[in-house]
Enzyme design. Structure first.
Site, PDB file in Angstrom:
ATOM      1  N   GLU A  15      89.873   1.458  31.487  1.00 26.79           N
ATOM      2  CA  GLU A  15      90.746   1.396  30.313  1.00 26.79           C
ATOM      3  C   GLU A  15      92.125   0.840  30.714  1.00 26.79           C
ATOM      4  O   GLU A  15      92.717   1.278  31.709  1.00 26.79           O
ATOM      5  CB  GLU A  15      90.869   2.809  29.746  1.00 26.79           C
ATOM      6  CG  GLU A  15      91.710   2.954  28.506  1.00 26.79           C
ATOM      7  CD  GLU A  15      91.743   4.400  28.014  1.00 26.79           C
ATOM      8  OE1 GLU A  15      92.181   4.619  26.874  1.00 26.79           O
ATOM      9  OE2 GLU A  15      91.330   5.309  28.782  1.00 26.79           O
ATOM     10  N   LYS A  74      90.124   1.094  20.433  1.00 23.52           N
ATOM     11  CA  LYS A  74      89.752   2.494  20.636  1.00 23.52           C
ATOM     12  C   LYS A  74      89.820   3.238  19.311  1.00 23.52           C
ATOM     13  O   LYS A  74      90.774   3.079  18.542  1.00 23.52           O
ATOM     14  CB  LYS A  74      90.702   3.119  21.660  1.00 23.52           C
ATOM     15  CG  LYS A  74      90.334   4.523  22.128  1.00 23.52           C
ATOM     16  CD  LYS A  74      91.249   4.921  23.279  1.00 23.52           C
ATOM     17  CE  LYS A  74      90.906   6.288  23.848  1.00 23.52           C
ATOM     18  NZ  LYS A  74      91.761   6.622  25.013  1.00 23.52           N
ATOM     19  N   CYS A  77      87.069   5.708  26.584  1.00 23.69           N
ATOM     20  CA  CYS A  77      87.494   7.024  27.059  1.00 23.69           C
ATOM     21  C   CYS A  77      87.276   8.162  26.062  1.00 23.69           C
ATOM     22  O   CYS A  77      86.166   8.651  25.908  1.00 23.69           O
ATOM     23  CB  CYS A  77      88.946   6.964  27.502  1.00 23.69           C
ATOM     24  SG  CYS A  77      89.387   8.337  28.616  1.00 23.69           S
ATOM     25  N   ARG A  85      46.709  33.978  25.763  1.00 26.54           N
ATOM     26  CA  ARG A  85      45.285  33.810  25.487  1.00 26.54           C
ATOM     27  C   ARG A  85      44.504  35.093  25.781  1.00 26.54           C
ATOM     28  O   ARG A  85      43.582  35.451  25.049  1.00 26.54           O
ATOM     29  CB  ARG A  85      44.741  32.632  26.304  1.00 26.54           C
ATOM     30  CG  ARG A  85      43.270  32.270  26.031  1.00 26.54           C
ATOM     31  CD  ARG A  85      42.970  32.056  24.550  1.00 26.54           C
ATOM     32  NE  ARG A  85      43.846  31.112  23.916  1.00 26.54           N
ATOM     33  CZ  ARG A  85      43.552  29.840  23.719  1.00 26.54           C
ATOM     34  NH1 ARG A  85      42.399  29.360  24.133  1.00 26.54           N
ATOM     35  NH2 ARG A  85      44.402  29.048  23.089  1.00 26.54           N
TER      36      ARG A  85
END
Length: 642
Positions: free
Chosen positions: A46, A115, A171, A346
């Site tokens: 960034e 952003k 970000c 079972r």
């Protein structure tokens, strides 16, 4: 792109805060290095052009102009490089400043993604300098290029490779409840890139790793997370350059903290697209929510060119994909508990007093007996009501018979020995079969006789017959129809042979003592149905893996063919990588061909398998995971291997 694998790179080069010229140089070097290494998609942190921690310097026109000139210079340097590159820079649009991901390919700015979610808490105060992504898109002139699209909703699509689709978030977008990547993937992005500047605090790396991993799993996508490094300002924070490449819940590559550099791996977009189709009814294109989603329909597609050169595959493939490389102890206990609980249910439902198990001295019957003992202990039932029957026949060796009886005694079950040779010989006489003709009738008559003995004993003793066959055997059809193929409940039916070994080894070490000694002897015994007489020295003559091939290969084939739908040539390609130095390419191809032939030919056996609990991601039960016609033809798959 080879077999759908896209080489990607998360690049965190050396940088200096506000030194745009220095940063530009390092970004260009990293772009060229990643391209030389075959990267088709390279992601930077960034605001990497100037640094995230510039603070109020973002209000200085000089910095903003320098950043735009930097992008122009990067584009010029990237001419002729057919790699899709994402760099972070501030962009001024209509008087507002935006924190952006700028997509570049072959010297051209393809689009600018602002952003969406700006953090404004704790140590972050982005709203002081930036505006969140606007609702509508714009065309702007930027970095010497006209009519560049500025929007948060792009899908970048590679020409000629429609499955290579990419979208970007930045970000904090990942941390938000409604991450942009949700609609990105709904709109068709198979890979999400994230340009980030996430500071390092205690415990944050693990949180970040889990977040990326789970986002890639939830959205069935590849995720390339590129984080800022230690060149950012340390006035109030430190940054570790923690880069993560994930695919559908698996971490493919991860950089070490505080080590700037380039992290590489390959994302299988072909597999992701296939998995999306498989899961479509739950989330993707067919759902009404998708059709009515105006956010999804607002997306724009932007085409880009990418290199067609084949690059070396660096990601690793485990030879035993069914066996976890981490947390094996916890996973083994969980699997055994799942098997145990299925059997408990079972037993309670059928009100059975006993369980009947045919014990051969092999792996599968040993595991079934161990599961039965766990179930009886949990139900506080007397393990003497586990009737473990040895039925020596024409091929039974002293070793396997001894191991069977020792295991039964050690575990506290009731041993019962019923030889079957005489009964089978009478049966041969009744049907007119020559016992010297050791064909499939000779073998299968023994298996069916053993099943009849167990079934009749179960009726006599108010019990159920516990099946011992495993997933690998069902996949290959390595079971006698109406013989060991049949039971009243199959506890091993979704446990592959490679995992059976690990479960037995785990339980052996847990039990210790004589039980561990016997179980390790069973683990060291050749896998065999023992339906043909022993050799002259009394040893096993009929070895399963000599006949059907190595189970470690077949389990590998099964996992990638059934779970992920890999085509045969792609499966052969990754098998050659995984087993390099263990099996040569000719051997792998031989047994892969055999796998497909057997898998298709024996579907009729799987169409009527008994009930049995699913323990992992692959099951061949016709009531659950695998529905296939018994007369399907394997020609397409076999032709692919030619």
């Amino acid at each position: 792109m080879q077999y759908g694998f896209i080489k990607v790179c998360a690049a965190t080069p050396e940088m200096r805060v506000a030194d745009v010229e220095f940063n530009t140089k390092k970004i260009i070097e990293a772009i060229k290095e990643s391209a030389d290494n075959g990267s088709q998609l390279t992601v930077f942190p960034e605001l990497c052009v100037c640094g995230y921690t510039c603070g109020d310097l973002f209000n200085q026109p000089a910095l903003i102009k320098a950043c735009e000139n930097s992008v122009k210079e990067i584009c010029k340097a990237a001419e002729g490089i057919k790699t899709l590159v994402f760099i972070g820079a501030p962009v001024l649009v209509c008087g507002q400043l935006y924190n952006c991901a700028i997509a570049i390919s072959n010297g051209k700015v393809l689009g600018i993604v602002p952003k969406t979610y700006l953090p404004n808490y704790g140590e972050f105060y982005e709203r002081r300098n930036f505006s969140p992504a606007p609702e509508s898109w714009e065309f702007i002139d930027f970095a010497g290029q006209e009519n560049v699209v500025f929007d948060a909703k792009f899908i970048f699509i590679a020409k000629h490779w429609p499955e290579f689709t990419v979208a970007a978030e930045i970000c904090e977008d990942l941390w938000a409840a409604q991450s942009p990547s949700i609609s990105h993937t709904q709109a068709g992005a198979n890979i999400i890139v994230n340009l980030s500047c996430s500071d390092e605090t205690v415990g944050k790396a693990e949180y970040r790793r889990n977040l990326v991993k789970m986002q890639s799993a939830k959205l069935i996508c590849g995720y390339v997370y590129c984080n800022a490094g230690d060149g950012e300002s340390s006035t109030d924070m430190t940054f570790s350059g923690h880069n993560i490449i994930a695919e559908n819940g698996t971490i493919l590559a991860e950089s070490k903290l505080f080590e700037n550099g380039l992290a590489y791996s390959e994302i299988d977009v072909e597999m992701l697209a296939n998995e999306r189709r498989r899961m479509a009814s739950g989330y993707y294109i067919e759902s009404d929510n998708f059709k009515d989603n105006s956010e999804v329909h607002r997306y724009s597609d932007i085409l880009f060119e990418t290199s067609e050169e084949k690059s070396e595959l660096t990601r690793q493939f485990s030879q035993t994909p069914f066996v976890p490389k981490d947390g094996l102890t916890e996973r083994s206990e969980l699997i055994l508990t799942i098997q145990q609980k299925g059997l408990e249910k079972r037993l309670k439902h059928t009100n059975s007093k006993t369980v009947l198990i045919g014990i051969s001295g092999g792996l599968d019957s040993a595991l079934a007996l161990l599961v039965a003992c766990r179930a009886f202990d949990s139900l506080k039932k007397d393990k003497k009501d586990i009737i473990a029957v040895t039925m020596p026949g024409f091929g039974t060796t002293d070793k396997t018979k001894g191991n069977s009886l020792n295991l039964i005694e050690t575990l506290g079950a009731t041993a019962k020995t019923i030889p079957i040779s005489e009964s089978v010989e009478k049966h041969f006489n009744n049907i007119g079969h020559d016992p010297d003709n050791r064909n499939v009738t000779y073998e299968n008559a023994q298996a069916r006789m053993r099943t009849m003995v167990l079934m009749d004993l179960a009726n006599d003793l108010n019990g159920i017959v516990l099946g011992t066959g495993d997933l690998s055997e069902f996949a290959l059809g390595w079971a006698t129809y109406a013989g060991d193929h049949i039971s009243m409940y199959g506890v091993n039916c979704s446990v592959p042979k490679t995992l059976v070994r690990h479960l037995i080894r785990y339980e052996a070490e847990k039990l210790g003592g004589k039980a561990e000694e016997v179980l390790k002897s069973i683990l060291d015994t050749e896998i065999s149905p023992e339906l043909l007489p022993p050799d002259k020295n009394g040893n096993i003559a009929q070895k399963t893996e000599d006949l059907v091939g190595p189970y470690i290969l077949h389990d590998f084939f099964l996992y990638y063919a059934v779970r992920w739908g890999y085509e045969p040539d792609k499966l052969q390609y990754i098998a050659n990588i995984a087993f390099k130095g263990t099996y040569d390419e000719k051997t792998i191809k031989k047994w892969l061909k055999s796998f497909y032939e057997r898998f298709f030919r024996h579907q009729f056996k799987r169409s009527c398998v008994p009930d049995g609990v699913k323990v992992g991601s692959v099951s061949l039960s016709p009531r659950g995971d695998w529905r296939m016609p018994s007369d399907a033809v394997a020609k397409i798959w076999l032709d692919s291997l030619k």
